[in-house]
Design a protein around this motif. Structure first.
Motif, PDB file in Angstrom:
ATOM      1  N   SER A  95       0.842  -1.185   0.000  1.00  0.00           N
ATOM      2  CA  SER A  95       0.000   0.000   0.000  1.00  0.00           C
ATOM      3  C   SER A  95       0.872   1.229   0.000  1.00  0.00           C
ATOM      4  CB  SER A  95      -0.912   0.014   1.232  1.00  0.00           C
ATOM      5  OG  SER A  95      -1.563   1.265   1.337  1.00  0.00           O
ATOM      6  N   ALA A  96       0.398   2.252  -0.716  1.00  0.00           N
ATOM      7  CA  ALA A  96       1.095   3.533  -0.695  1.00  0.00           C
ATOM      8  C   ALA A  96       0.459   4.448   0.337  1.00  0.00           C
ATOM      9  CB  ALA A  96       1.037   4.181  -2.079  1.00  0.00           C
ATOM     10  N   GLY A  97      -0.545   3.913   1.060  1.00  0.00           N
ATOM     11  CA  GLY A  97      -1.219   4.731   2.056  1.00  0.00           C
ATOM     12  C   GLY A  97      -0.347   4.980   3.264  1.00  0.00           C
ATOM     13  N   GLU A 108      -8.613   2.306   6.801  1.00  0.00           N
ATOM     14  CA  GLU A 108      -8.900   1.330   5.735  1.00  0.00           C
ATOM     15  C   GLU A 108      -8.943   2.010   4.385  1.00  0.00           C
ATOM     16  OE1 GLU A 108     -12.550  -0.149   7.248  1.00  0.00           O
ATOM     17  OE2 GLU A 108     -11.602  -1.739   8.455  1.00  0.00           O
ATOM     18  N   ARG A 109      -9.495   3.202   4.360  1.00  0.00           N
ATOM     19  CA  ARG A 109      -9.540   3.970   3.116  1.00  0.00           C
ATOM     20  C   ARG A 109      -8.136   4.372   2.673  1.00  0.00           C
ATOM     21  NH1 ARG A 109     -12.265   9.865   2.990  1.00  0.00           N
ATOM     22  NH2 ARG A 109     -11.281  10.644   1.079  1.00  0.00           N
ATOM     23  N   ALA A 110      -7.287   4.728   3.649  1.00  0.00           N
ATOM     24  CA  ALA A 110      -5.908   5.076   3.312  1.00  0.00           C
ATOM     25  C   ALA A 110      -5.204   3.903   2.656  1.00  0.00           C
ATOM     26  CB  ALA A 110      -5.164   5.512   4.568  1.00  0.00           C
ATOM     27  N   ALA A 111      -5.434   2.704   3.187  1.00  0.00           N
ATOM     28  CA  ALA A 111      -4.814   1.506   2.613  1.00  0.00           C
ATOM     29  C   ALA A 111      -5.379   1.200   1.240  1.00  0.00           C
ATOM     30  CB  ALA A 111      -5.033   0.319   3.550  1.00  0.00           C
ATOM     31  N   HIS A 146      -3.034   9.876   2.405  1.00  0.00           N
ATOM     32  CA  HIS A 146      -2.296  10.207   3.635  1.00  0.00           C
ATOM     33  C   HIS A 146      -3.276  10.740   4.673  1.00  0.00           C
ATOM     34  CE1 HIS A 146       0.856  13.001   5.740  1.00  0.00           C
ATOM     35  NE2 HIS A 146       0.582  11.926   6.462  1.00  0.00           N
ATOM     36  N   VAL A 147      -3.326  10.088   5.829  1.00  0.00           N
ATOM     37  CA  VAL A 147      -4.166  10.518   6.941  1.00  0.00           C
ATOM     38  C   VAL A 147      -3.275  11.035   8.058  1.00  0.00           C
ATOM     39  CG1 VAL A 147      -5.816   9.804   8.711  1.00  0.00           C
ATOM     40  CG2 VAL A 147      -5.998   8.867   6.393  1.00  0.00           C
ATOM     41  N   ALA A 148      -3.571  12.237   8.557  1.00  0.00           N
ATOM     42  CA  ALA A 148      -2.875  12.774   9.718  1.00  0.00           C
ATOM     43  C   ALA A 148      -3.814  12.682  10.913  1.00  0.00           C
ATOM     44  CB  ALA A 148      -2.460  14.230   9.487  1.00  0.00           C
ATOM     45  N   ARG A 149      -3.411  11.913  11.912  1.00  0.00           N
ATOM     46  CA  ARG A 149      -4.215  11.734  13.126  1.00  0.00           C
ATOM     47  C   ARG A 149      -3.588  12.589  14.220  1.00  0.00           C
ATOM     48  NH1 ARG A 149      -7.583  11.434  16.862  1.00  0.00           N
ATOM     49  NH2 ARG A 149      -8.524   9.464  17.570  1.00  0.00           N
TER      50      ARG A 149
END
Length: 277
Positions: free
Chosen positions: A7-9, A75-78, A83-86
């Motif tokens: 994955s590029a996530g 899951e969407r990132a994968a 890119h998700v920033a938490r």
């Protein structure tokens, strides 16, 4: 051994610091700016940190979401390679519920980065301009919380047990049970006149910082109706002064500086005198 899905996530756990947006690290600001999705908790993180988000960034308030409500974004990132920033308040390594999220990200095969943040304990010590580790007074800092809350404490990690060390303590998530907190600190060995600092929403516009003795701690917290977003510092270092570390003493040497001979002799004599006494 099963292979991890490719994955590029990516998920970046960002330490937002104690509140003020300008206490974000440069790396944290860049991570928020580059993210496709930013997840933050309005109940814990100041809204100013969102100023770093891009105009087209999807912003999600997780204040009312359990982890199962955040997991679909990972899951969407994968799935989509985004890119998700938490964003976590303070430092994500401290009471951030990060490990359970890291486990989920690992299972999804996501690239993960963790960016540290300024802890509220460090921020409060800066606000009151006190060092938490004073030579010959306190050389350790215990960061903990009061037992009996929503999350069980492991055996042996009670505040009363830690208080026996007599060093500096930073107490998170404990203001709501001020009577129990004060009593455990006293039972552990701190004297009633031990200095305390009480800080509510440090570095926020609503910041309130109070000084009191341990014997006044419960009354101080109740008087100002402080039960959440409040940190308590306690220990003799909060009122100490007049001591000196050896690091910058002219009698101390290291790889970049030679010691002054006379100062070195005086330093050794003082050390031997302290040992003898």
């Amino acid at each position: 051994m099963s292979e991890q899905p490719s994955s590029a996530g990516k998920v970046t756990f960002v330490g937002a610091g104690p509140g003020a947006a300008d206490l974000l690290t440069i790396r944290a600001a860049r991570a928020i700016e580059s993210a496709d999705v930013v997840i933050w908790a309005a109940s814990l993180v100041h809204a100013d940190v969102l100023e770093h988000a891009g105009a087209n960034t999807e912003v999600v308030d997780s204040a009312q979401l359990p982890m199962e409500g955040v997991l679909p974004y990972y899951e969407r990132a994968a799935r989509e390679g985004i890119h998700v920033a938490r964003i976590h308040s303070g430092d994500p390594a401290l009471w951030g519920a990060m490990q359970e999220q890291l486990d989920q990200c690992t299972g999804l095969g996501l690239e993960v980065e963790v960016i540290p943040g300024v802890s509220s304990a460090a921020a409060v010590s800066a606000i009151v301009q006190r060092e938490l580790t004073i030579p010959e007074v306190a050389q350790s800092v215990i960061q903990t919380r009061l037992g009996g809350g929503k999350t069980p404490m492991p055996e042996g990690e009670e505040v009363q047990e830690f208080a026996r060390h007599g060093t500096t303590m930073a107490l998170f998530l404990s203001a709501a049970r001020s009577g129990q907190l004060q009593q455990e600190l006293l039972d552990g060995g701190y004297t009633p006149d031990t200095p305390c600092v009480v800080a509510y929403q440090a570095t926020w516009p609503e910041e309130l910082v109070l000084h009191c003795s341990l014997g006044e701690l419960e009354a101080t917290l109740k008087e100002h109706k402080l039960w959440k977003h409040t940190l308590v510092l306690v220990g003799p270092a909060l009122a100490a002064g007049g001591t000196r570390s050896h690091l910058y003493h002219p009698g101390h040497f290291h790889g970049h500086r030679r010691a002054d001979r006379e100062a070195r002799r005086a330093l050794r004599a003082a050390k031997q005198g302290n040992t003898a006494s």
